[in-house]
Design an enzyme around this catalytic site. Sequence first.
Site, PDB file in Angstrom:
ATOM      1  N   ASP A 295       1.114  -1.236   0.010  1.00 60.24           N
ATOM      2  CA  ASP A 295      -0.138  -0.026  -0.018  1.00 60.24           C
ATOM      3  C   ASP A 295       0.697   1.275   0.133  1.00 60.24           C
ATOM      4  OD1 ASP A 295      -2.126   1.676   0.060  1.00 60.24           O
ATOM      5  OD2 ASP A 295      -2.908   0.873   1.942  1.00 60.24           O
TER       6      ASP A 295
HETATM    7  C1  BGC Z   1      -4.891   3.558   0.228  1.00 62.42           C
HETATM    8  C2  BGC Z   1      -4.935   2.475  -0.932  1.00 62.42           C
HETATM    9  C3  BGC Z   1      -4.986   3.317  -2.249  1.00 62.42           C
HETATM   10  C4  BGC Z   1      -3.644   3.996  -2.227  1.00 62.42           C
HETATM   11  C5  BGC Z   1      -3.413   4.545  -3.512  1.00 62.42           C
HETATM   12  C6  BGC Z   1      -3.668   4.419   0.055  1.00 62.42           C
HETATM   13  O1  BGC Z   1      -3.547   5.312   0.961  1.00 62.42           O
HETATM   14  O2  BGC Z   1      -4.937   2.746   1.508  1.00 62.42           O
HETATM   15  O3  BGC Z   1      -6.319   1.955  -0.816  1.00 62.42           O
HETATM   16  O4  BGC Z   1      -5.056   2.355  -3.105  1.00 62.42           O
HETATM   17  O5  BGC Z   1      -3.477   4.870  -1.034  1.00 62.42           O
HETATM   18  O6  BGC Z   1      -4.021   5.678  -3.810  1.00 62.42           O
END
Ligand code: BGC
Length: 752
Positions: free
Chosen positions: A266
């Site tokens: 993530d």
């Molecule tokens: C979130 C993800 C997301 C990623 C990219 C993160 O803060 O937890 O779900 O896909 O950002 O935007």
Amino acid sequence: MSKRMILSLLTAVLSLGTVMADNIDEMMKSMTLEEKARLLVGVADEDYEPGTAGHQKQFVYGAAGVTYAIPRLGIPSTLSCDGPAGVHIDSVRPGDSRRYFATGFPIASCLAGTWNAELVENVGKAMGNETLEYGCDIILGPGMNIHRNPLCGRNFEYYSEDPYVTGVIGTALVKGIQSQGVGACPKHYAVNSQETERFSVDEQVSERALHEIYLRGFEKMVREAHPWCIMSAYNRVNGVYAQCNKLLLTDILRDDWGFNGIVMTDWIGKRADLPVEEAVKSGNDLMMPGYPVQIEDILAAVKDGRLPMADLDRSVRRMLEFIVKTPRYKNYRFSESPDRAAHAAITRQAGTEGMVLLKNNGALPMATTGKDTIALFGVNSYDFLSGGVGSGCVNVEKVVDMVSGLKAQGIATTPTLTDIYQKYVQYARVKLMVDKNPLMWFLDQGQPKLDEIEITERCIRHEAQEASAAIITIARQAGEGIDRQIDGEFTLTDLEQTMIQRVSDVFHEQNKPVIVVINSGSVIETVSWRDKVDAILMAWQPGQEGGNAVADVLTGKVSPSGKLTMTWPVSVYDHWSTRNFPQDYDMYSYQRLRQRNRPIKGITYTNHEEGIYVGYRYFDTYKKQVAYPFGFGLSYTTFAYSRPNVKLRNDVLTVSVTVTNTGKTAGKEVVQVYVHAPEGGMDKPEKELRAFAKTRLLQAGEKETLTMEIRKSDLASWSEASHGWEVASGDYDVMVAANANDVRGTATVKIK
Ligand code: BGC
């Protein structure tokens, strides 16, 4: 020279410098160590702020991530955009007067509420198509975490408290997305059950609950839909960061389930307490969004032997196998003009079908004469929330509010009230942006909720003279990084309670009905106020067509057929998990506490003390009263179920039941099959959902026989003694039900 010879010569020449599906090993030999390291680290923009989505300015404005290109080997950058409710990109690009809007599909809980895998697959196809046509290779979704507790800030991005529903709906969405030649990236693997301290919280969960509750949905989806990617979660699971958890990423995901795509982190940078090589060694191939220091760390780790070359190569190979499948590699000429009108139609259909009718004393469907006027209360009737905030939002061109939705179906709204609210909405939007707290970065990402306003009794009386009914919208907004509060978020605010009381008093005096529409991604408290109103529709955040979809249900154009995929408790404290869920978190005080480096319950660690007793598994087994049970949803018609017919052959249980529409209007019914298993030396929940099916649209009097299959292995529980799945021998009660508390017929089968 023959045509064939020319062709093979051409192929040979081309293949010298270009990575292709069948020369990956060969090409890896010509890659430098630095190229390999770079391939495992995304290319973040310099001004990228961790924790925010949509900051990429290369290639496609607002896409979430980019991978490293090696032009000399024909390796392009690939792009990922957020999901899971549609393609999240910026609509505005500097120096470009065109706007780039994507379709806002229903949020995940609403999609799951359809219990209609075919429909969800169609949503996936539309989402995949927009991913492709906006120049991206992967969409970061679906979100497949479990609704462990109603307070989790991201429940709207997830499907259910039940792993089977999660698995079926997740499989459908991934299949739909990937049918378009782009990749899905199911997330956040695994046990991302809360947002409070999400980057590091240690989710402590028993081995059994991990397998039975938190992994089972992912497992079904991986085995059946073969996603190109998986996103590892921010949090730790039993002490080990998910992104370097070999048990999760390699032993289970790859060795056991056969996943052969890439795992990406993530969106986070270098972690002070986690060397990047640990992630690679554990099976996490790609670091996102990626920072140069991570490349240096990988290089240093290879050079001094902390990261074996074989481990690096394994991830590089997976990255190349992934890249050669992408549209960017294939030079796909994207149009930036997907068929948004067609996708809006799918959104409306799915939004309508996911809505759940919670109460109806006959007020719905509304008796429409073509000249009706409704008094519409609640700010979000006029500023309808199509989706949540944070990375999971979509920049849509327009959200259909309820005024327009009703109007399109010949229903007017009272002019004075409409004027008051519409003017307030304009004012409140401007005020919110001026007053906004800089920590609330997500206010720029999606539609924030505007404060409710007070409507006086005198005004309500005025409106009641003109209107034939009142509709009150109660809305909630939520997003990543923050869990929901109990007071005023799970429960209603005093202002909302007063509004319901006043409107009901006045309208009921005149024998006019009061209908509540809930416009929220998650569960709210209902028991304190539901007796005051005539009907309640859980509309979720059903996507950009919101107002149209609500009107479809209110007017009876479509009979509601959605059912809840999570229990609605009487009080949030009734969930076992609430004892160990962060509440009223104050970021500043915790920052101080954390500096003392002491573990803090619910903040630095969360004990999943309830084990497998999440959602209905708990309420049902412990005979706790609920507001609305798991699987609940009313219809405008009624359905009769035949006695279930259950057969066991070759380790497959076949359950069939005939459903008859015994009412006066056409409708669809969701049938659920729960199984009560013998103990077999283990503590077992009262019942567990093992199959479900939905009828087609049945006209009055029409019937359909639904046939569902349950494999013997689906009946297994995870044994912590043998560290494996076990199917207990004995009698299994197979229950055909309309919801978890409404069993219509039971058959018993003996399983050896
Ligand atoms: C979130 C993800 C997301 C990623 C990219 C993160 O803060 O937890 O779900 O896909 O950002 O935007």
